[in-house]
Motif scaffolding. Structure first.
Motif, PDB file in Angstrom:
ATOM      1  N   ARG A  28       3.605   2.215  26.727  1.00 22.69           N
ATOM      2  CA  ARG A  28       4.378   1.030  27.080  1.00 22.69           C
ATOM      3  C   ARG A  28       3.581   0.093  27.992  1.00 22.69           C
ATOM      4  O   ARG A  28       3.534  -1.109  27.773  1.00 22.69           O
ATOM      5  CB  ARG A  28       5.660   1.505  27.758  1.00 22.69           C
ATOM      6  N   SER A  40       9.419  -3.325  30.823  1.00 16.96           N
ATOM      7  CA  SER A  40      10.807  -3.319  30.369  1.00 16.96           C
ATOM      8  C   SER A  40      10.998  -4.232  29.152  1.00 16.96           C
ATOM      9  O   SER A  40      11.921  -4.025  28.364  1.00 16.96           O
ATOM     10  CB  SER A  40      11.759  -3.724  31.498  1.00 16.96           C
ATOM     11  N   ASN A  43      10.401  -2.041  26.270  1.00 14.12           N
ATOM     12  CA  ASN A  43      11.607  -1.223  26.070  1.00 14.12           C
ATOM     13  C   ASN A  43      12.679  -2.006  25.332  1.00 14.12           C
ATOM     14  O   ASN A  43      13.321  -1.486  24.412  1.00 14.12           O
ATOM     15  CB  ASN A  43      12.177  -0.752  27.406  1.00 14.12           C
ATOM     16  N   TYR A  44      12.899  -3.254  25.739  1.00 12.63           N
ATOM     17  CA  TYR A  44      13.918  -4.090  25.112  1.00 12.63           C
ATOM     18  C   TYR A  44      13.638  -4.273  23.622  1.00 12.63           C
ATOM     19  O   TYR A  44      14.530  -4.111  22.791  1.00 12.63           O
ATOM     20  CB  TYR A  44      13.994  -5.455  25.809  1.00 12.63           C
ATOM     21  N   ILE A  46      11.846  -2.416  21.600  1.00 10.46           N
ATOM     22  CA  ILE A  46      12.000  -1.152  20.873  1.00 10.46           C
ATOM     23  C   ILE A  46      13.473  -0.773  20.755  1.00 10.46           C
ATOM     24  O   ILE A  46      13.932  -0.372  19.683  1.00 10.46           O
ATOM     25  CB  ILE A  46      11.169  -0.045  21.543  1.00 10.46           C
ATOM     26  N   LYS A  47      14.224  -0.948  21.829  1.00 22.50           N
ATOM     27  CA  LYS A  47      15.638  -0.561  21.817  1.00 22.50           C
ATOM     28  C   LYS A  47      16.467  -1.426  20.869  1.00 22.50           C
ATOM     29  O   LYS A  47      17.413  -0.946  20.251  1.00 22.50           O
ATOM     30  CB  LYS A  47      16.208  -0.639  23.228  1.00 22.50           C
ATOM     31  N   THR A  48      16.108  -2.701  20.738  1.00 25.12           N
ATOM     32  CA  THR A  48      16.928  -3.603  19.923  1.00 25.12           C
ATOM     33  C   THR A  48      16.414  -3.808  18.507  1.00 25.12           C
ATOM     34  O   THR A  48      17.193  -4.143  17.618  1.00 25.12           O
ATOM     35  CB  THR A  48      17.056  -4.983  20.594  1.00 25.12           C
ATOM     36  N   THR A  51      15.510   0.409  15.677  1.00 25.19           N
ATOM     37  CA  THR A  51      16.633   1.329  15.735  1.00 25.19           C
ATOM     38  C   THR A  51      16.771   2.080  14.413  1.00 25.19           C
ATOM     39  O   THR A  51      16.178   1.687  13.400  1.00 25.19           O
ATOM     40  CB  THR A  51      17.926   0.550  16.007  1.00 25.19           C
ATOM     41  N   VAL A  58      12.647   6.539  16.927  1.00 29.69           N
ATOM     42  CA  VAL A  58      11.865   6.343  18.142  1.00 29.69           C
ATOM     43  C   VAL A  58      11.991   7.585  18.998  1.00 29.69           C
ATOM     44  O   VAL A  58      13.083   8.117  19.200  1.00 29.69           O
ATOM     45  CB  VAL A  58      12.356   5.099  18.920  1.00 29.69           C
ATOM     46  N   SER A  60      10.400   9.101  22.766  1.00 30.14           N
ATOM     47  CA  SER A  60       9.603   8.723  23.931  1.00 30.14           C
ATOM     48  C   SER A  60       9.454   9.893  24.879  1.00 30.14           C
ATOM     49  O   SER A  60      10.310  10.775  24.954  1.00 30.14           O
ATOM     50  CB  SER A  60      10.228   7.527  24.656  1.00 30.14           C
ATOM     51  N   ILE A  68       5.441   6.274  23.545  1.00 31.28           N
ATOM     52  CA  ILE A  68       6.578   5.944  22.687  1.00 31.28           C
ATOM     53  C   ILE A  68       6.062   6.066  21.264  1.00 31.28           C
ATOM     54  O   ILE A  68       5.054   5.449  20.907  1.00 31.28           O
ATOM     55  CB  ILE A  68       7.101   4.516  22.951  1.00 31.28           C
ATOM     56  N   TYR A  88      25.460   8.060  13.583  1.00 30.72           N
ATOM     57  CA  TYR A  88      25.357   6.782  14.295  1.00 30.72           C
ATOM     58  C   TYR A  88      26.596   5.910  14.036  1.00 30.72           C
ATOM     59  O   TYR A  88      27.136   5.303  14.952  1.00 30.72           O
ATOM     60  CB  TYR A  88      24.089   6.037  13.863  1.00 30.72           C
TER      61      TYR A  88
END
Length: 156
Positions: A28, A40, A43-44, A46-48, A51, A58, A60, A68, A88
């Motif tokens: 990261r 961060s 992170n944003y 990858i998170k959004t 998915t 993903v 980590s 990651i 999900y």
């Protein structure tokens, strides 16, 4: 490139690497340094954008040697992913998230273009047209789970 924000640029960068390999492992902080942003932000993105409903797994590991790992899922050769998608979906799913799953099923050749449009038509807000959004998300989840279950059983 002026109209693109940093999240779009990072997403495209990671997807271009994934186009050449089935999975990637990144640090990261190194990616953040490369794009002169805070970790961060990575992170944003990858998170959004990476998915399960978008067709990615993903993993980590935090800490000094952390990483990651992002893998593009192949729903045809790994039907267990359909079970994870069913999990999900759960008891409720928004129209947007359901559309992302339909797109992933189409991209993985589990639905034809026509089938994807038919499923989308069946679960969209204007079709369900309920005054109770929670009930609408519940019905949408039941439809999506049923479709995913049928797809899971189709190759067995």
């Amino acid at each position: 490139m002026q109209n693109r924000n940093i999240s779009d640029i990072i997403e495209q960068y990671l997807k271009s690497i994934l186009a050449e390999a089935s999975q990637i492992e990144i640090k990261r902080s190194e990616v953040a340094d490369q794009f002169d942003c805070v970790p961060s932000q990575i992170n944003y993105v990858i998170k959004t954008r990476f998915t399960l409903q978008n067709g990615y797994l993903v993993e980590s590991k935090r800490g000094g040697g952390g990483y990651i790992r992002i893998a593009k899922v192949d729903l045809i050769s790994d039907p267990d992913i359909l079970d994870e998608m069913i999990e999900y979906v759960g008891d409720s799913i928004s129209e947007t998230k359901a559309f992302q799953i339909i797109q992933t099923l189409y991209e993985n050749d589990l639905l034809t273009h026509k089938e994807a449009h038919l499923v989308a038509a069946a679960i969209e807000r204007s079709t369900l047209a309920l005054s109770d959004n929670k009930l609408e998300d519940l019905i949408r989840a039941k439809i999506m789970s049923s479709i995913l279950n049928r797809l899971r059983c189709a190759d067995q």
